[in-house]
Design a protein around this motif. Structure first.
Motif, PDB file in Angstrom:
ATOM      1  N   ALA A  11       0.704  -1.031   0.192  1.00 45.16           N
ATOM      2  CA  ALA A  11      -0.272  -0.581   0.137  1.00 45.16           C
ATOM      3  C   ALA A  11       0.749   1.204   0.049  1.00 45.16           C
ATOM      4  O   ALA A  11       0.180   2.387  -0.437  1.00 45.16           O
ATOM      5  CB  ALA A  11      -1.312   0.157   1.554  1.00 45.16           C
ATOM      6  N   GLY A  12       2.047   1.481   0.733  1.00 43.56           N
ATOM      7  CA  GLY A  12       2.594   2.131   0.392  1.00 43.56           C
ATOM      8  C   GLY A  12       3.464   2.684  -0.636  1.00 43.56           C
ATOM      9  O   GLY A  12       4.291   4.075  -1.477  1.00 43.56           O
ATOM     10  N   ALA A  19      -1.078   6.589   2.841  1.00 39.79           N
ATOM     11  CA  ALA A  19      -0.171   5.281   3.509  1.00 39.79           C
ATOM     12  C   ALA A  19       0.939   6.027   2.700  1.00 39.79           C
ATOM     13  O   ALA A  19       2.610   5.727   3.282  1.00 39.79           O
ATOM     14  CB  ALA A  19      -0.151   4.557   2.626  1.00 39.79           C
ATOM     15  N   ASN A  20       1.693   6.810   2.143  1.00 37.41           N
ATOM     16  CA  ASN A  20       2.401   7.044   0.819  1.00 37.41           C
ATOM     17  C   ASN A  20       3.182   8.603   1.763  1.00 37.41           C
ATOM     18  O   ASN A  20       4.724   7.676   2.162  1.00 37.41           O
ATOM     19  CB  ASN A  20       2.029   7.253  -0.158  1.00 37.41           C
ATOM     20  CG  ASN A  20       1.577   6.656  -1.511  1.00 37.41           C
ATOM     21  OD1 ASN A  20       2.047   5.792  -1.217  1.00 37.41           O
ATOM     22  ND2 ASN A  20       0.492   7.255  -2.311  1.00 37.41           N
ATOM     23  N   LEU A  24       7.760   7.924   3.200  1.00 36.75           N
ATOM     24  CA  LEU A  24       8.040   8.641   3.017  1.00 36.75           C
ATOM     25  C   LEU A  24       8.610   8.940   4.056  1.00 36.75           C
ATOM     26  O   LEU A  24      10.167  10.015   4.021  1.00 36.75           O
ATOM     27  CB  LEU A  24       8.040  10.151   1.862  1.00 36.75           C
ATOM     28  CG  LEU A  24       7.379   9.034   0.086  1.00 36.75           C
ATOM     29  CD1 LEU A  24       6.627  10.931  -0.070  1.00 36.75           C
ATOM     30  CD2 LEU A  24       8.782   9.233  -0.054  1.00 36.75           C
ATOM     31  N   ALA A  25       7.947   9.011   5.436  1.00 37.23           N
ATOM     32  CA  ALA A  25       7.688   9.571   6.418  1.00 37.23           C
ATOM     33  C   ALA A  25       9.158   8.726   7.222  1.00 37.23           C
ATOM     34  O   ALA A  25      10.740   9.069   7.390  1.00 37.23           O
ATOM     35  CB  ALA A  25       6.848   9.814   7.562  1.00 37.23           C
ATOM     36  N   LEU A  69      11.005  -0.558   0.627  1.00 39.92           N
ATOM     37  CA  LEU A  69      11.603  -1.114   0.198  1.00 39.92           C
ATOM     38  C   LEU A  69      10.986  -1.643  -1.269  1.00 39.92           C
ATOM     39  O   LEU A  69      11.734  -1.593  -2.673  1.00 39.92           O
ATOM     40  CB  LEU A  69      11.981  -2.766   0.507  1.00 39.92           C
ATOM     41  CG  LEU A  69      13.088  -3.698  -0.016  1.00 39.92           C
ATOM     42  CD1 LEU A  69      14.212  -3.008  -0.670  1.00 39.92           C
ATOM     43  CD2 LEU A  69      13.216  -5.059   0.030  1.00 39.92           C
ATOM     44  N   GLU A  70      10.065  -1.476  -1.476  1.00 42.71           N
ATOM     45  CA  GLU A  70       8.706  -2.034  -2.513  1.00 42.71           C
ATOM     46  C   GLU A  70       9.088  -0.358  -3.136  1.00 42.71           C
ATOM     47  O   GLU A  70       9.247  -0.036  -3.937  1.00 42.71           O
ATOM     48  CB  GLU A  70       7.882  -2.212  -2.413  1.00 42.71           C
ATOM     49  CG  GLU A  70       7.285  -3.689  -1.229  1.00 42.71           C
ATOM     50  CD  GLU A  70       7.755  -4.859  -2.513  1.00 42.71           C
ATOM     51  OE1 GLU A  70       7.737  -4.290  -3.929  1.00 42.71           O
ATOM     52  OE2 GLU A  70       8.175  -5.171  -1.904  1.00 42.71           O
ATOM     53  N   TYR A  71       8.682   0.469  -2.666  1.00 38.72           N
ATOM     54  CA  TYR A  71       8.493   1.412  -2.831  1.00 38.72           C
ATOM     55  C   TYR A  71      10.387   2.246  -4.009  1.00 38.72           C
ATOM     56  O   TYR A  71      10.728   2.549  -4.805  1.00 38.72           O
ATOM     57  CB  TYR A  71       8.583   3.174  -1.877  1.00 38.72           C
ATOM     58  CG  TYR A  71       8.921   4.052  -2.060  1.00 38.72           C
ATOM     59  CD1 TYR A  71       7.751   5.147  -3.134  1.00 38.72           C
ATOM     60  CD2 TYR A  71      10.646   4.590  -1.778  1.00 38.72           C
ATOM     61  CE1 TYR A  71       8.593   6.566  -3.168  1.00 38.72           C
ATOM     62  CE2 TYR A  71      10.803   6.087  -1.906  1.00 38.72           C
ATOM     63  CZ  TYR A  71       9.402   6.767  -3.105  1.00 38.72           C
ATOM     64  OH  TYR A  71      10.265   8.922  -3.544  1.00 38.72           O
TER      65      TYR A  71
END
Length: 207
Positions: A11-12, A19-20, A24-25, A69-71
């Motif tokens: 979801a991030g 969620a994003n 990022l935070a 990691l997915e981001y």
């Protein structure tokens, strides 16, 4: 439980704005203060959301870390795609592909005093996932070299080597650049180093 955690971690990357914001935070705080010293409360405050909102999207702090990691993997894919679409010489495009991975990591983590801890955490929480991302990246680089060979821009790999072996050597050399005293902390120096490696790889495969 694992399926729920994976869903929330993802979801991030492509989920809600909140969620994003959490992802990022988390990335910013883990880099600045380390994984162990950063709490969910810290992440919630930095993301400007309620703590319960964090838990709505993520199982725990580890899930936030995995979502990061997915981001980062998605960011590498976007940078690689942009490098592949760009014009310029084979060397310039290969340099951009190397920079898509190594340059981004350099930008995010090179000045973090907590990098050893973050590397340990990545290894503990996501060893197989990191391996998958690395394999995906190597496959992409190999496909790029083969596309150059197909269009006649370069020849095949040097005798006795496969394209995959050339890529492996290239990546190992680029990885080593991070520990070069002349490169550490200097983004431009890293990019110059990556260009030299790309130049060598393309020259080795000239027709």
């Amino acid at each position: 439980m694992k399926k729920v955690q994976k869903k929330r971690a993802a979801a991030g990357v492509s989920g809600s704005a909140k969620a994003n914001a959490v992802v990022l935070a988390g990335l910013r705080l883990f880099t600045q203060y380390g994984y162990r010293k950063t709490s969910i409360d810290d992440v919630a405050r930095a993301a400007q959301v309620a703590k319960r909102t964090v838990y709505l999207h993520f199982e725990n702090k580890a899930a936030v870390f995995l979502a990061i990691l997915e981001y980062l993997g998605d960011q590498v894919r976007q940078r690689c795609a942009a490098a592949e679409r760009a014009g310029g010489t084979a060397v310039a495009r290969l340099t951009a592909l190397l920079d898509a991975y190594f340059g981004m990591g350099f930008e995010l983590f090179s000045k973090s005093e907590h990098m050893p801890e973050l590397e340990e955490t990545f290894s503990k929480l996501a060893r197989s996932r990191i391996g998958d991302l690395n394999t995906e990246y190597e496959t992409r680089l190999a496909a790029f070299l083969r596309s150059l060979e197909k269009t006649g821009e370069i020849g095949g790999p040097p005798q006795g080597l496969t394209v995959e072996q050339v890529i492996h050597i290239l990546i190992q050399a680029a990885e080593g650049a991070k520990h070069d005293a002349k490169v550490q902390g200097d983004r431009q120096a890293l990019q110059q180093h990556l260009r030299r490696l790309a130049t060598l790889a393309i020259a080795a495969m000239k027709k």
